[in-house]
Scaffold this motif. Structure first.
Motif, PDB file in Angstrom:
ATOM      1  N   VAL A  17     -44.024  23.630 -27.839  1.00 56.83           N
ATOM      2  CA  VAL A  17     -44.471  22.284 -28.183  1.00 56.83           C
ATOM      3  C   VAL A  17     -44.148  22.005 -29.648  1.00 56.83           C
ATOM      4  CG1 VAL A  17     -46.485  20.777 -28.445  1.00 56.83           C
ATOM      5  CG2 VAL A  17     -46.321  22.297 -26.462  1.00 56.83           C
ATOM      6  N   GLY A  18     -44.449  22.958 -30.508  1.00 53.48           N
ATOM      7  CA  GLY A  18     -44.289  22.770 -31.950  1.00 53.48           C
ATOM      8  C   GLY A  18     -42.852  22.665 -32.410  1.00 53.48           C
ATOM      9  N   ALA A  19     -41.965  23.473 -31.846  1.00 55.50           N
ATOM     10  CA  ALA A  19     -40.565  23.469 -32.296  1.00 55.50           C
ATOM     11  C   ALA A  19     -39.884  22.123 -32.032  1.00 55.50           C
ATOM     12  CB  ALA A  19     -39.797  24.619 -31.664  1.00 55.50           C
ATOM     13  N   PRO A  20     -39.969  21.568 -30.841  1.00 54.24           N
ATOM     14  CA  PRO A  20     -39.343  20.253 -30.633  1.00 54.24           C
ATOM     15  C   PRO A  20     -39.989  19.159 -31.498  1.00 54.24           C
ATOM     16  CG  PRO A  20     -39.804  21.289 -28.524  1.00 54.24           C
ATOM     17  CD  PRO A  20     -40.473  22.126 -29.575  1.00 54.24           C
ATOM     18  N   GLU A  21     -41.289  19.264 -31.713  1.00 55.32           N
ATOM     19  CA  GLU A  21     -41.974  18.291 -32.561  1.00 55.32           C
ATOM     20  C   GLU A  21     -41.462  18.387 -34.002  1.00 55.32           C
ATOM     21  OE1 GLU A  21     -46.409  18.161 -34.136  1.00 55.32           O
ATOM     22  OE2 GLU A  21     -46.297  17.768 -31.980  1.00 55.32           O
ATOM     23  N   ALA A  22     -41.305  19.606 -34.497  1.00 61.87           N
ATOM     24  CA  ALA A  22     -40.787  19.816 -35.850  1.00 61.87           C
ATOM     25  C   ALA A  22     -39.349  19.327 -35.963  1.00 61.87           C
ATOM     26  CB  ALA A  22     -40.883  21.289 -36.228  1.00 61.87           C
ATOM     27  N   LEU A  23     -38.525  19.597 -34.965  1.00 60.46           N
ATOM     28  CA  LEU A  23     -37.137  19.147 -34.978  1.00 60.46           C
ATOM     29  C   LEU A  23     -37.060  17.622 -35.037  1.00 60.46           C
ATOM     30  CD1 LEU A  23     -34.112  19.697 -34.779  1.00 60.46           C
ATOM     31  CD2 LEU A  23     -34.383  19.755 -32.291  1.00 60.46           C
ATOM     32  N   GLU A  24     -37.872  16.958 -34.254  1.00 57.64           N
ATOM     33  CA  GLU A  24     -37.890  15.495 -34.261  1.00 57.64           C
ATOM     34  C   GLU A  24     -38.273  14.972 -35.653  1.00 57.64           C
ATOM     35  OE1 GLU A  24     -40.541  11.890 -32.345  1.00 57.64           O
ATOM     36  OE2 GLU A  24     -40.364  13.764 -31.211  1.00 57.64           O
ATOM     37  N   PHE A  25     -39.259  15.591 -36.286  1.00 62.75           N
ATOM     38  CA  PHE A  25     -39.679  15.184 -37.622  1.00 62.75           C
ATOM     39  C   PHE A  25     -38.549  15.348 -38.634  1.00 62.75           C
ATOM     40  CE2 PHE A  25     -41.281  16.364 -41.804  1.00 62.75           C
ATOM     41  CZ  PHE A  25     -42.015  15.236 -42.129  1.00 62.75           C
TER      42      PHE A  25
END
Length: 46
Positions: A17-25
């Motif tokens: 969950v965190g990795a795709p969220e960080a990538l989007e940011f």
């Protein structure tokens, strides 16, 4: 210039969950795409 490292300190957040969220940011920050892979950026050979 060089690689970007993203870290988060939320033990309750799954990395899937965190990795795709960080990538989007990070992508919203308008950085140009890197010209080399992470490991290649630290290579000492030419």
């Amino acid at each position: 210039d060089g690689p970007i490292s993203v870290e988060w300190e939320d033990a309750g957040m799954d990395r899937l969950v965190g990795a795709p969220e960080a990538l989007e940011f990070v992508r919203r920050l308008a950085f140009d795409a890197p010209s080399a892979s992470f490991d290649a950026a630290f290579s000492t050979t030419s």
